[in-house]
Design an enzyme around this catalytic site. Sequence first.
Site, PDB file in Angstrom:
ATOM      1  N   TYR A 273       0.846  -1.211   0.000  1.00 23.56           N
ATOM      2  CA  TYR A 273       0.000   0.000   0.000  1.00 23.56           C
ATOM      3  C   TYR A 273       0.876   1.255   0.000  1.00 23.56           C
ATOM      4  CZ  TYR A 273      -3.623   3.335   1.505  1.00 23.56           C
ATOM      5  OH  TYR A 273      -4.487   4.409   1.594  1.00 23.56           O
TER       6      TYR A 273
ATOM      7  N   LYS B 252       1.103   4.334  -2.810  1.00 23.09           N
ATOM      8  CA  LYS B 252       0.861   5.750  -2.520  1.00 23.09           C
ATOM      9  C   LYS B 252       2.128   6.591  -2.722  1.00 23.09           C
ATOM     10  CE  LYS B 252      -3.523   5.415  -1.642  1.00 23.09           C
ATOM     11  NZ  LYS B 252      -4.522   6.083  -2.495  1.00 23.09           N
TER      12      LYS B 252
HETATM   13  P1  NDP Z   1     -13.561   3.952   1.227  1.00 23.88           P
HETATM   14  O1  NDP Z   1     -13.253   2.497   1.216  1.00 23.88           O
HETATM   15  O2  NDP Z   1     -14.421   4.503   2.293  1.00 23.88           O
HETATM   16  O3  NDP Z   1     -14.207   4.372  -0.195  1.00 23.88           O
HETATM   17  C1  NDP Z   1     -13.545   3.972  -1.354  1.00 23.88           C
HETATM   18  C2  NDP Z   1     -14.181   4.637  -2.537  1.00 23.88           C
HETATM   19  O4  NDP Z   1     -13.433   4.260  -3.704  1.00 23.88           O
HETATM   20  C3  NDP Z   1     -15.604   4.196  -2.772  1.00 23.88           C
HETATM   21  O5  NDP Z   1     -16.353   5.243  -3.322  1.00 23.88           O
HETATM   22  C4  NDP Z   1     -15.431   3.055  -3.773  1.00 23.88           C
HETATM   23  O6  NDP Z   1     -16.539   2.819  -4.621  1.00 23.88           O
HETATM   24  C5  NDP Z   1     -14.291   3.590  -4.615  1.00 23.88           C
HETATM   25  N1  NDP Z   1     -13.591   2.515  -5.283  1.00 23.88           N
HETATM   26  C6  NDP Z   1     -12.888   1.491  -4.749  1.00 23.88           C
HETATM   27  N2  NDP Z   1     -12.427   0.691  -5.713  1.00 23.88           N
HETATM   28  C7  NDP Z   1     -12.859   1.215  -6.877  1.00 23.88           C
HETATM   29  C8  NDP Z   1     -12.725   0.846  -8.223  1.00 23.88           C
HETATM   30  N3  NDP Z   1     -12.077  -0.264  -8.589  1.00 23.88           N
HETATM   31  N4  NDP Z   1     -13.289   1.614  -9.168  1.00 23.88           N
HETATM   32  C9  NDP Z   1     -14.001   2.731  -8.834  1.00 23.88           C
HETATM   33  N5  NDP Z   1     -14.171   3.134  -7.563  1.00 23.88           N
HETATM   34  C10 NDP Z   1     -13.599   2.375  -6.608  1.00 23.88           C
HETATM   35  O7  NDP Z   1     -12.154   4.650   1.197  1.00 23.88           O
HETATM   36  P2  NDP Z   1     -11.692   6.088   1.702  1.00 23.88           P
HETATM   37  O8  NDP Z   1     -12.719   7.084   1.410  1.00 23.88           O
HETATM   38  O9  NDP Z   1     -11.187   5.932   3.076  1.00 23.88           O
HETATM   39  O10 NDP Z   1     -10.430   6.306   0.748  1.00 23.88           O
HETATM   40  C11 NDP Z   1     -10.452   7.194  -0.363  1.00 23.88           C
HETATM   41  C12 NDP Z   1      -9.016   7.411  -0.803  1.00 23.88           C
HETATM   42  O11 NDP Z   1      -8.282   7.964   0.294  1.00 23.88           O
HETATM   43  C13 NDP Z   1      -8.280   6.134  -1.201  1.00 23.88           C
HETATM   44  O12 NDP Z   1      -7.441   6.393  -2.293  1.00 23.88           O
HETATM   45  C14 NDP Z   1      -7.464   5.801   0.035  1.00 23.88           C
HETATM   46  O13 NDP Z   1      -6.319   5.032  -0.268  1.00 23.88           O
HETATM   47  C15 NDP Z   1      -7.124   7.183   0.530  1.00 23.88           C
HETATM   48  N6  NDP Z   1      -6.775   7.246   1.943  1.00 23.88           N
HETATM   49  C16 NDP Z   1      -7.675   6.873   2.916  1.00 23.88           C
HETATM   50  C17 NDP Z   1      -7.303   6.944   4.244  1.00 23.88           C
HETATM   51  C18 NDP Z   1      -8.204   6.527   5.359  1.00 23.88           C
HETATM   52  O14 NDP Z   1      -7.723   6.412   6.488  1.00 23.88           O
HETATM   53  N7  NDP Z   1      -9.496   6.314   5.154  1.00 23.88           N
HETATM   54  C19 NDP Z   1      -5.965   7.406   4.631  1.00 23.88           C
HETATM   55  C20 NDP Z   1      -5.125   7.778   3.543  1.00 23.88           C
HETATM   56  C21 NDP Z   1      -5.535   7.694   2.252  1.00 23.88           C
HETATM   57  P3  NDP Z   1     -17.705   1.750  -4.182  1.00 23.88           P
HETATM   58  O15 NDP Z   1     -18.460   2.439  -3.091  1.00 23.88           O
HETATM   59  O16 NDP Z   1     -18.511   1.556  -5.402  1.00 23.88           O
HETATM   60  O17 NDP Z   1     -17.013   0.554  -3.693  1.00 23.88           O
END
Ligand code: NDP
Length: 254
Positions: free
Chosen positions: A159, A163
């Site tokens: 991961y 990133k």
């Molecule tokens: P969530 O798991 O809450 O949400 C993920 C989102 O990404 C959903 O809308 C999901 O869609 C979408 N998604 C996942 N896979 C795909 C795909 N193959 N194609 C299209 N959409 C996809 O994650 P977060 O909101 O927590 O994370 C958002 C971003 O922030 C990510 O890049 C994550 O790595 C980054 N991040 C998050 C942190 C955290 O602590 N939460 C910390 C640091 C970075 P669906 O609902 O349809 O599955």
Amino acid sequence: MSSPAQRFTGKIALVTGGSRGIGAAIVFRLAKEGAAVVFTYSSSKSKADSLVSRIQSEGGKALAIKADSRHAGEIEHAVAITVEQFGGLNILVNSAGILGLGSVDDYSVEQLDNMYVINVRAAYVAAQACSKVMNRGDRIIMIGSVAGARTGFPGSSAYSMSKSALVGLVRGLALDFAPRGITVNNIQPGPTATDMNPPDAPYLEHVIALVPLGRLGTADEIAGMAAYLASDDASFVTGASLTVDGGYLDLKPV
Ligand code: NDP
């Protein structure tokens, strides 16, 4: 929608992974400030539909598109639909991402490839599609992670690598887009309360111990940085990776 700040009136945004978590907060924030927002999701149709309804009920414009970031053609299609429906594209936020944890001993190459395709390749594909339709003053924003800068616990090598790749990607893209007056930046959230970091996650206590502010961040706090980077206030910021992480450390303080 009523808001004192309407910085994005007349702007058109596309947010990948906007159905839940950080992406959804960014969709709502940009719409609240006047943008017409298209967003993608892969499986959460009902959550995507609810977000569209919520924005529309407050007078905003939003459209949800099912587009899996694993498929380059679906991302390109989302960009094309955005331009077709709203007449352009000014702000891209690439938020779709997955978290995969596991020691190098057992995190497979197939798992690594899947995470790379979603977390890294899709960001490049989205930027490439935008390069054909964006103009001076437009914005590209990636959602990376503080894990791309500091790795606080074992099992996060894949991961963190995905990133860290975004740090290099935005530096390079910033140079490619600079002559056209388009900025490219990367937000690196610290641990943020979303489905990715549920309150019952076994590692949560350890993670919070690494945050000097002593809590998880909220998706709205990340959306605030996205709105700043999308705004005119950030016109001289490009190629940057900016942490929003409560001061996240890579070792527990003594
Ligand atoms: P969530 O798991 O809450 O949400 C993920 C989102 O990404 C959903 O809308 C999901 O869609 C979408 N998604 C996942 N896979 C795909 C795909 N193959 N194609 C299209 N959409 C996809 O994650 P977060 O909101 O927590 O994370 C958002 C971003 O922030 C990510 O890049 C994550 O790595 C980054 N991040 C998050 C942190 C955290 O602590 N939460 C910390 C640091 C970075 P669906 O609902 O349809 O599955």
